[in-house]
Enzyme design. Structure first.
Site, mmCIF file in Angstrom:
data_model
loop_
_atom_site.group_PDB
_atom_site.id
_atom_site.type_symbol
_atom_site.label_atom_id
_atom_site.label_comp_id
_atom_site.label_asym_id
_atom_site.label_seq_id
_atom_site.Cartn_x
_atom_site.Cartn_y
_atom_site.Cartn_z
ATOM 1 N N HIS A 80 0.930 -0.951 -0.331
ATOM 2 C CA HIS A 80 0.361 0.182 -0.344
ATOM 3 C C HIS A 80 1.050 1.280 0.133
ATOM 4 C CE1 HIS A 80 -3.425 -1.480 1.585
ATOM 5 N NE2 HIS A 80 -3.504 -2.485 0.661
ATOM 6 N N TYR A 209 -9.029 5.639 8.109
ATOM 7 C CA TYR A 209 -8.899 6.123 9.316
ATOM 8 C C TYR A 209 -10.256 7.043 9.403
ATOM 9 C CZ TYR A 209 -4.745 3.046 10.463
ATOM 10 O OH TYR A 209 -3.559 2.070 10.648
ATOM 11 N N PRO A 302 -3.835 -0.136 18.574
ATOM 12 C CA PRO A 302 -3.008 -0.482 18.071
ATOM 13 C C PRO A 302 -3.440 0.564 17.042
ATOM 14 C CG PRO A 302 -4.840 -1.912 18.944
ATOM 15 C CD PRO A 302 -4.838 -0.853 19.627
ATOM 16 N N LYS A 306 1.613 -0.044 14.990
ATOM 17 C CA LYS A 306 3.305 -0.394 15.621
ATOM 18 C C LYS A 306 3.345 -1.917 16.465
ATOM 19 C CE LYS A 306 4.770 2.843 13.787
ATOM 20 N NZ LYS A 306 4.912 2.517 12.369
ATOM 21 N N TYR A 392 4.415 5.966 10.780
ATOM 22 C CA TYR A 392 3.591 5.303 10.638
ATOM 23 C C TYR A 392 4.409 4.199 9.242
ATOM 24 C CZ TYR A 392 -0.561 2.234 9.035
ATOM 25 O OH TYR A 392 -1.676 1.920 9.384
HETATM 26 P P1 RFL Z 1 3.102 -12.317 21.575
HETATM 27 O O1 RFL Z 1 2.683 -12.730 20.273
HETATM 28 O O2 RFL Z 1 2.100 -12.077 22.567
HETATM 29 O O3 RFL Z 1 4.176 -13.849 21.270
HETATM 30 C C1 RFL Z 1 3.927 -14.159 22.940
HETATM 31 C C2 RFL Z 1 3.876 -15.381 23.800
HETATM 32 O O4 RFL Z 1 3.915 -15.883 24.430
HETATM 33 C C3 RFL Z 1 3.343 -17.202 24.755
HETATM 34 N N1 RFL Z 1 3.704 -16.897 26.350
HETATM 35 C C4 RFL Z 1 4.447 -18.054 27.268
HETATM 36 N N2 RFL Z 1 5.369 -18.626 26.423
HETATM 37 C C5 RFL Z 1 5.294 -19.755 27.759
HETATM 38 N N3 RFL Z 1 5.833 -19.980 28.722
HETATM 39 C C6 RFL Z 1 4.483 -18.733 29.295
HETATM 40 N N4 RFL Z 1 4.336 -18.402 30.620
HETATM 41 C C7 RFL Z 1 3.861 -17.674 28.434
HETATM 42 N N5 RFL Z 1 3.281 -16.350 28.961
HETATM 43 C C8 RFL Z 1 3.694 -16.082 27.396
HETATM 44 C C9 RFL Z 1 2.864 -16.233 24.389
HETATM 45 O O5 RFL Z 1 1.314 -17.582 24.227
HETATM 46 C C10 RFL Z 1 2.075 -16.520 23.076
HETATM 47 O O6 RFL Z 1 2.232 -16.725 21.915
HETATM 48 O O7 RFL Z 1 4.362 -10.976 21.718
HETATM 49 P P2 RFL Z 1 5.093 -10.738 20.266
HETATM 50 O O8 RFL Z 1 5.448 -12.002 19.756
HETATM 51 O O9 RFL Z 1 6.083 -9.969 20.970
HETATM 52 O O10 RFL Z 1 4.243 -9.833 19.019
HETATM 53 C C11 RFL Z 1 3.717 -8.735 19.428
HETATM 54 C C12 RFL Z 1 2.505 -8.674 18.395
HETATM 55 O O11 RFL Z 1 2.034 -9.763 18.697
HETATM 56 C C13 RFL Z 1 1.862 -7.694 19.109
HETATM 57 O O12 RFL Z 1 2.411 -6.131 19.266
HETATM 58 C C14 RFL Z 1 0.901 -6.947 17.880
HETATM 59 O O13 RFL Z 1 -0.041 -8.260 17.239
HETATM 60 C C15 RFL Z 1 -0.148 -5.640 17.746
HETATM 61 N N6 RFL Z 1 -1.095 -5.521 16.997
HETATM 62 C C16 RFL Z 1 -0.493 -5.222 15.834
HETATM 63 N N7 RFL Z 1 0.918 -4.424 15.353
HETATM 64 C C17 RFL Z 1 1.296 -4.133 14.215
HETATM 65 O O14 RFL Z 1 2.793 -4.013 14.267
HETATM 66 N N8 RFL Z 1 0.282 -3.535 12.951
HETATM 67 C C18 RFL Z 1 -1.205 -3.877 13.419
HETATM 68 O O15 RFL Z 1 -1.829 -3.984 12.817
HETATM 69 C C19 RFL Z 1 -1.919 -4.610 14.584
HETATM 70 N N9 RFL Z 1 -2.667 -5.015 14.599
HETATM 71 C C20 RFL Z 1 -2.148 -5.757 17.352
HETATM 72 C C21 RFL Z 1 -3.039 -5.256 16.099
HETATM 73 C C22 RFL Z 1 -3.036 -6.466 18.382
HETATM 74 C C23 RFL Z 1 -4.019 -6.887 18.098
HETATM 75 N N10 RFL Z 1 -4.515 -7.504 19.823
HETATM 76 C C24 RFL Z 1 -5.904 -8.432 19.332
HETATM 77 C C25 RFL Z 1 -3.177 -7.109 21.165
HETATM 78 C C26 RFL Z 1 -4.508 -5.497 16.228
HETATM 79 C C27 RFL Z 1 -5.074 -6.569 17.281
HETATM 80 C C28 RFL Z 1 -6.619 -6.534 17.362
HETATM 81 C C1 PHB Z 2 -5.312 -4.553 10.997
HETATM 82 O O1 PHB Z 2 -5.797 -4.808 10.176
HETATM 83 O O2 PHB Z 2 -6.034 -4.996 11.861
HETATM 84 C C2 PHB Z 2 -5.345 -3.633 11.753
HETATM 85 C C3 PHB Z 2 -4.293 -2.182 11.033
HETATM 86 C C4 PHB Z 2 -4.114 -1.442 11.073
HETATM 87 C C5 PHB Z 2 -3.782 -0.867 12.601
HETATM 88 C C6 PHB Z 2 -4.405 -1.866 13.431
HETATM 89 C C7 PHB Z 2 -5.168 -2.692 12.889
HETATM 90 O O3 PHB Z 2 -3.906 0.910 12.395
#
Ligand code: RFL
Ligand code: PHB
Length: 399
Positions: A80, A209, A302, A306, A392
């Site tokens: 994009h 957004y 979110p 980031k 971004y």
């Molecule tokens: P994770 O993915 O949470 O992985 C951590 C892992 O550790 C495990 N764990 C354990 N393992 C062993 N023993 C224990 N006691 C443990 N406790 C926990 C967990 O089960 C898990 O598998 O962390 P990591 O690897 O640092 O990755 C971070 C990302 O997952 C997170 O920052 C993103 O998903 C955030 N996020 C977004 N980030 C973006 O860059 N762009 C986005 O568009 C974006 N959208 C989002 C998001 C997060 C969302 N949610 C639900 C929080 C949208 C959503 C909806």
């Molecule tokens: C997503 O596609 O889940 C998404 C994209 C952009 C954001 C947050 C979540 O800022």
């Protein structure tokens, strides 16, 4: 060699968490001949199925490419040029490529996770899924270890040179840094997101957004046939009170901008959940032989897309630091890791807070006018637009 004797696994790096941070770190270390063992409390399917991030910034894609992890991303990811920013009666496109020469990719975290699992499996990586009772030991000595109960109920120990906490916001690693050493910053926002995944072609070419008096809304996507949409809702919202029809009506109102006959096409909802919004930073990101990476050290709301990108950036710094430490006995990058990583963490923490507070309604009429003024500025001033675009699309790793 990672070896097993007396029920003890010996390795160079014990990694807690098999999310994107943990598996990417294990992959980058493996590429340089550094051994690791990964322990994960959930099942492989559960971790890969979690619907989370959707946007990869330029430096994330560059790093995945250089690590040999981007074949499918190059084929299936959707590049994009920018985003749409809107408020009632106005929609503006910010073109990051024109503004900064950098772009972003739509490629779900589920897909990144599958690619990482495939690459680690092909390399014969040891990942212990469905472990319990994970605990960290002797972090201030040269022989730290991690103990856990394996999926068969047996007590196990990983003895390592270094332990890395990649266990997200709820894992045990961040609290393994003594209270006297660690400092934390925390902000809980007074709203949450209701997110849906829908089997319908996106009604937009690039993400929208939207600021709206009823609350923020966002239109994202996962592919040409799957849409991802979000609505600002009050904290504590029960997802059961939002029927699919109510969600689509609210999205149509908040995303509609009353021009060009634009319409939102609804479709079958396949996933629905409410997520709270929080900022959190813990310092330092290293204590003794423990290093923290990704959500284990920080959480961002979110709105700036980031979280995943910051986790990748941490690992992009940490992997060369551990390789130098363990292969060349050179501690300089490892000693600088926390300070270097935190510069980007605070930049992304500020950007995520800024996007969040600019776009979510608080009910305060003064805030509303400031938000609209800020939106007009970032969409009409080259300097304003470039600042948003640079953050971004992402600063280079090492910034
Ligand atoms: P994770 O993915 O949470 O992985 C951590 C892992 O550790 C495990 N764990 C354990 N393992 C062993 N023993 C224990 N006691 C443990 N406790 C926990 C967990 O089960 C898990 O598998 O962390 P990591 O690897 O640092 O990755 C971070 C990302 O997952 C997170 O920052 C993103 O998903 C955030 N996020 C977004 N980030 C973006 O860059 N762009 C986005 O568009 C974006 N959208 C989002 C998001 C997060 C969302 N949610 C639900 C929080 C949208 C959503 C909806
Ligand atoms: C997503 O596609 O889940 C998404 C994209 C952009 C954001 C947050 C979540 O800022």
């Amino acid at each position: 060699m990672t070896s097993e004797g007396d029920g003890v696994l010996r390795t160079q790096v014990a990694i807690i968490g098999a999310g994107p941070a943990g598996l990417l770190l294990s992959h980058l270390l493996g590429n340089a001949g550094v051994e690791s063992v990964v322990v994960e409390s959930r099942s492989q399917e559960y971790v890969a199925g979690r619907i989370r991030a959707g946007i990869l910034e330029q430096s994330t894609v560059d790093l995945l490419r250089s690590a040999g992890l981007a074949d499918r991303l190059s084929r299936e990811g959707d590049q994009h040029r920018g985003i749409h920013l809107q408020w009632p009666h106005e929609r503006h496109h910010l073109d990051f490529v024109d503004l900064t020469g950098r772009s972003v990719w739509v490629y779900g975290q589920t897909e990144v996770q599958k690619d990482l699992v495939a690459a680690r499996t092909a390399a014969g990586q040891q990942v212990h899924y469905e472990v319990a009772d994970t605990a960290l030991h002797d972090l201030e000595t040269d022989h730290p270890s991690v103990t856990f109960t394996d999926a068969e109920g047996r007590p196990r120990r990983v003895a390592a040179d270094v332990v890395v906490g990649c266990d997200g916001s709820f894992g045990p690693s961040r609290a393994a840094v003594p209270d006297a050493v660690r400092r934390t910053w925390d902000r809980t926002y007074p709203y949450s997101w209701l997110g849906i995944l829908a089997d319908v072609a996106p009604s937009t070419d690039e993400l929208i957004y939207a600021w709206h008096p009823d609350g923020f809304a966002m239109h994202s996507m996962r592919s040409s046939s799957v849409s991802r949409l979000y609505l600002q809702v009050p904290n504590g919202t029960d997802v059961a009170t939002w029927s699919d029809d109510r969600i689509w009506d609210a999205l149509a109102t908040r995303l509609g901008h009353g021009q060009d006959g634009w319409e939102l096409t609804p479709g079958p909802v396949t996933e629905k959940s409410v997520l709270p919004m929080r900022s959190y930073v813990q310092t330092p990101m290293r204590h003794g032989r423990l290093f923290l990476a990704g959500d284990a050290a920080h959480t961002v709301p979110p709105t700036g897309a980031k979280g995943l990108n910051l986790a990748v950036a941490d690992v992009g710094l940490l992997a060369p630091a551990l390789i130098d430490l363990l292969r060349k006995d050179d501690p300089r990058l490892a000693d600088a890791y926390s300070e270097t990583a935190l510069r980007r963490v605070w930049r992304c923490t500020h950007f995520s807070w800024w996007m969040t507070t600019m776009l979510h309604t608080s009910g305060d009429p003064f805030d509303e006018q400031l938000q609209l003024s800020q939106l007009r500025w970032v969409t009409s001033s080259q300097a304003g637009a470039t600042g948003l675009a640079e953050n971004y699309a992402g600063l280079p790793i090492g910034f």
